[in-house]
Design a protein around this motif. Structure first.
Motif, PDB file in Angstrom:
ATOM      1  N   ASP A  35       0.829  -1.213   0.000  1.00 31.45           N
ATOM      2  CA  ASP A  35       0.000   0.000   0.000  1.00 31.45           C
ATOM      3  C   ASP A  35       0.863   1.264   0.000  1.00 31.45           C
ATOM      4  N   THR A  36       1.900   1.283  -0.822  1.00 32.89           N
ATOM      5  CA  THR A  36       2.727   2.488  -0.930  1.00 32.89           C
ATOM      6  C   THR A  36       2.162   3.398  -2.016  1.00 32.89           C
ATOM      7  N   THR A  37       2.634   4.624  -2.073  1.00 33.59           N
ATOM      8  CA  THR A  37       2.172   5.589  -3.054  1.00 33.59           C
ATOM      9  C   THR A  37       2.991   5.468  -4.337  1.00 33.59           C
ATOM     10  N   PRO A  38       2.457   5.925  -5.479  1.00 29.17           N
ATOM     11  CA  PRO A  38       3.240   5.880  -6.728  1.00 29.17           C
ATOM     12  C   PRO A  38       4.524   6.685  -6.674  1.00 29.17           C
ATOM     13  N   ALA A  39       4.646   7.612  -5.708  1.00 32.01           N
ATOM     14  CA  ALA A  39       5.874   8.402  -5.615  1.00 32.01           C
ATOM     15  C   ALA A  39       7.087   7.546  -5.278  1.00 32.01           C
ATOM     16  N   SER A  40       6.878   6.352  -4.696  1.00 30.23           N
ATOM     17  CA  SER A  40       7.985   5.472  -4.342  1.00 30.23           C
ATOM     18  C   SER A  40       8.384   4.535  -5.477  1.00 30.23           C
ATOM     19  N   ARG A  50       2.847   7.418 -15.946  1.00 33.35           N
ATOM     20  CA  ARG A  50       2.446   8.652 -16.627  1.00 33.35           C
ATOM     21  C   ARG A  50       1.809   8.345 -17.982  1.00 33.35           C
ATOM     22  N   TYR A  51       2.365   7.371 -18.707  1.00 36.78           N
ATOM     23  CA  TYR A  51       1.784   7.037 -20.013  1.00 36.78           C
ATOM     24  C   TYR A  51       0.368   6.488 -19.854  1.00 36.78           C
ATOM     25  N   LEU A  52       0.141   5.656 -18.838  1.00 36.79           N
ATOM     26  CA  LEU A  52      -1.199   5.130 -18.618  1.00 36.79           C
ATOM     27  C   LEU A  52      -2.175   6.251 -18.271  1.00 36.79           C
ATOM     28  N   ILE A  53      -1.721   7.237 -17.493  1.00 36.47           N
ATOM     29  CA  ILE A  53      -2.580   8.380 -17.172  1.00 36.47           C
ATOM     30  C   ILE A  53      -2.914   9.154 -18.438  1.00 36.47           C
ATOM     31  N   ALA A  54      -1.902   9.388 -19.288  1.00 40.49           N
ATOM     32  CA  ALA A  54      -2.136  10.121 -20.532  1.00 40.49           C
ATOM     33  C   ALA A  54      -3.065   9.354 -21.467  1.00 40.49           C
ATOM     34  N   ALA A  55      -2.914   8.034 -21.537  1.00 41.85           N
ATOM     35  CA  ALA A  55      -3.803   7.235 -22.383  1.00 41.85           C
ATOM     36  C   ALA A  55      -5.233   7.271 -21.856  1.00 41.85           C
ATOM     37  N   SER A  56      -5.393   7.233 -20.528  1.00 39.71           N
ATOM     38  CA  SER A  56      -6.734   7.324 -19.949  1.00 39.71           C
ATOM     39  C   SER A  56      -7.366   8.682 -20.232  1.00 39.71           C
ATOM     40  N   TYR A  57      -6.560   9.762 -20.148  1.00 42.45           N
ATOM     41  CA  TYR A  57      -7.099  11.099 -20.442  1.00 42.45           C
ATOM     42  C   TYR A  57      -7.499  11.206 -21.910  1.00 42.45           C
ATOM     43  N   ARG A  58      -6.746  10.589 -22.805  1.00 47.72           N
ATOM     44  CA  ARG A  58      -7.073  10.640 -24.233  1.00 47.72           C
ATOM     45  C   ARG A  58      -8.419  10.001 -24.507  1.00 47.72           C
ATOM     46  N   GLU A  64      -9.355  16.826 -14.569  1.00 44.33           N
ATOM     47  CA  GLU A  64      -9.209  16.843 -13.119  1.00 44.33           C
ATOM     48  C   GLU A  64      -8.732  15.493 -12.599  1.00 44.33           C
ATOM     49  N   ARG A  65      -9.262  14.422 -13.149  1.00 44.80           N
ATOM     50  CA  ARG A  65      -8.812  13.094 -12.717  1.00 44.80           C
ATOM     51  C   ARG A  65      -7.354  12.876 -13.095  1.00 44.80           C
ATOM     52  N   ALA A  66      -6.958  13.344 -14.290  1.00 43.38           N
ATOM     53  CA  ALA A  66      -5.554  13.198 -14.699  1.00 43.38           C
ATOM     54  C   ALA A  66      -4.630  13.999 -13.775  1.00 43.38           C
ATOM     55  N   ARG A  67      -5.042  15.212 -13.374  1.00 44.34           N
ATOM     56  CA  ARG A  67      -4.233  16.000 -12.446  1.00 44.34           C
ATOM     57  C   ARG A  67      -4.087  15.282 -11.106  1.00 44.34           C
ATOM     58  N   ALA A  68      -5.189  14.714 -10.593  1.00 43.16           N
ATOM     59  CA  ALA A  68      -5.144  14.025  -9.304  1.00 43.16           C
ATOM     60  C   ALA A  68      -4.218  12.808  -9.365  1.00 43.16           C
ATOM     61  N   ARG A  69      -4.251  12.084 -10.467  1.00 40.56           N
ATOM     62  CA  ARG A  69      -3.388  10.902 -10.599  1.00 40.56           C
ATOM     63  C   ARG A  69      -1.921  11.297 -10.716  1.00 40.56           C
ATOM     64  N   LEU A  70      -1.642  12.365 -11.480  1.00 44.20           N
ATOM     65  CA  LEU A  70      -0.254  12.812 -11.617  1.00 44.20           C
ATOM     66  C   LEU A  70       0.287  13.341 -10.300  1.00 44.20           C
ATOM     67  N   ALA A  71      -0.587  13.926  -9.453  1.00 43.65           N
ATOM     68  CA  ALA A  71      -0.129  14.452  -8.167  1.00 43.65           C
ATOM     69  C   ALA A  71       0.401  13.342  -7.264  1.00 43.65           C
ATOM     70  N   LEU A  72      -0.070  12.100  -7.460  1.00 43.84           N
ATOM     71  CA  LEU A  72       0.402  10.989  -6.636  1.00 43.84           C
ATOM     72  C   LEU A  72       1.866  10.661  -6.893  1.00 43.84           C
ATOM     73  N   LEU A  73       2.397  11.066  -8.039  1.00 48.15           N
ATOM     74  CA  LEU A  73       3.802  10.803  -8.344  1.00 48.15           C
ATOM     75  C   LEU A  73       4.735  11.757  -7.621  1.00 48.15           C
ATOM     76  N   GLY A  74       4.215  12.881  -7.131  1.00 49.00           N
ATOM     77  CA  GLY A  74       5.043  13.829  -6.389  1.00 49.00           C
ATOM     78  C   GLY A  74       5.988  14.638  -7.241  1.00 49.00           C
ATOM     79  N   ASP A  75       5.718  14.773  -8.549  1.00 46.53           N
ATOM     80  CA  ASP A  75       6.583  15.591  -9.403  1.00 46.53           C
ATOM     81  C   ASP A  75       6.361  17.068  -9.093  1.00 46.53           C
ATOM     82  N   PRO A  76       7.433  17.875  -8.988  1.00 49.68           N
ATOM     83  CA  PRO A  76       7.246  19.315  -8.747  1.00 49.68           C
ATOM     84  C   PRO A  76       6.459  19.982  -9.860  1.00 49.68           C
TER      85      PRO A  76
END
Length: 321
Positions: A35-40, A50-58, A64-76
């Motif tokens: 149960d770790t976060t994608p940031a690890s 990231r590619y799966l998120i982009a494919a889902s957004y396409r 908004e869902r794509a932003r929330a998923r990308l935020a889990l990666l912890g990228d600045p």
């Protein structure tokens, strides 16, 4: 008998305990992440995420869902991370379709106004409902009209209020109450007029703008000398409003090779910026807008600096009409 063993037996026991502890931690009860976060995740797994998120957004166009998923990666900066991943895919000879999926999401994050519309539901103009123009009564027929649920659609026929629909006469049976009387007689009732439904009003048509899809035109070409970036081809694209045009595909061809890259993958230099490293002595051809705009004869020049001679760069600026 008194033996002088010293402290060697303590060191031996310490080494044996250390080896047994390592074997226990690696083989018997290794560490497991649950149960770790994608940031690890590892860097390559983050790229796949990231590619799966982009494919889902396409597919769903849910920003908004794509932003929330990308935020889990912890990228600045998620947009910059997507742009860097698109560059790595291009340098790794990945298919253009894969690069386009990642570049599209990076473009939307940089310019939210370019968000593609979400998938529309069923067209209301294709659904129908039953409308009774008069209340049905026993022994008579009622007019049933199929009317579109969207009466304002410009593609639906308009019913003139002055027109009426007439049904054929109905037959009404009058039974006898006593035996021995004549057989029932059939009488004709006058035809009934159908109440027309409301007329449909056409919506005003939208006048498309001339900017989308217009080919880019070269407005300025210049050369420059940069010791840190020799033989660099810089491309700057702007739309008709003067705003940076990101996510535009650029193709560079030369004798025996070709390469494709996109604007907006280096947001720190501008959303409409892209560059390409040329080889001195090679002549290049740049094409935009599906080959409508072509600039040929691109070749490095020689720049004389205090430290010596270097290969100069070229800067091309384009704008849509």
């Amino acid at each position: 008998m008194n033996e002088n063993r010293g402290y060697w037996y303590l060191l031996t026991g310490l080494l044996i305990g250390l080896v047994l502890g390592i074997l226990f931690a690696w083989l018997v009860a290794p560490l497991e992440y649950v149960d770790t976060t994608p940031a690890s995740l590892r860097a390559d797994f983050k790229d796949e995420y990231r590619y799966l998120i982009a494919a889902s957004y396409r597919t769903s166009a849910n920003l908004e869902r794509a932003r929330a998923r990308l935020a889990l990666l912890g990228d600045p900066d998620p947009a910059a991370a997507l742009g860097e991943q698109a560059q790595r895919l291009l340098s790794g000879d990945a298919p253009i379709s894969v690069v386009r999926v990642v570049a599209d999401l990076a473009e939307v994050l940089q310019n939210p106004a370019a968000t593609s519309p979400q998938a529309a539901g069923p067209d209301p103009a294709t659904t129908e409902q039953v409308v009774f123009s008069s209340t049905p009564t026993p022994g008579s027929l009622a007019l049933v009209t199929l009317a579109p649920t969207n009466p304002t659609s410009p593609f639906e026929p308009i019913l003139d209020p002055t027109e009426t629909q007439t049904l054929p006469p109905t037959l009404t049976e009058t039974p006898t109450l006593r035996p021995g009387r004549p057989s029932p007689t059939l009488s004709r009732t006058p035809p009934r007029s159908a109440t027309p439904i409301a007329t449909a009003t056409r919506k005003p048509s939208l006048t498309p703008t001339a900017t989308p899809g217009q080919p880019f035109q070269l407005v300025q070409q210049s050369t420059f000398c940069d010791r840190n970036h020799p033989a660099l081809l810089q491309v700057v694209l702007e739309d008709a409003s003067g705003n940076p045009a990101s996510g535009i595909e650029i193709t560079i061809t030369w004798l025996g090779g070709a390469e494709t890259f996109f604007t907006g993958l280096k947001p720190e230099l501008g959303f409409g910026y892209a560059d390409f490293e040329m080889t001195p002595g090679v002549e290049y051809v740049l094409s935009l807008s599906s080959g409508v705009t072509r600039i040929s004869g691109l070749q490095t020049s020689v720049c004389s600096l205090d430290s010596g001679e270097i290969a100069g760069g070229i800067r091309l600026e384009f704008r849509q009409p």
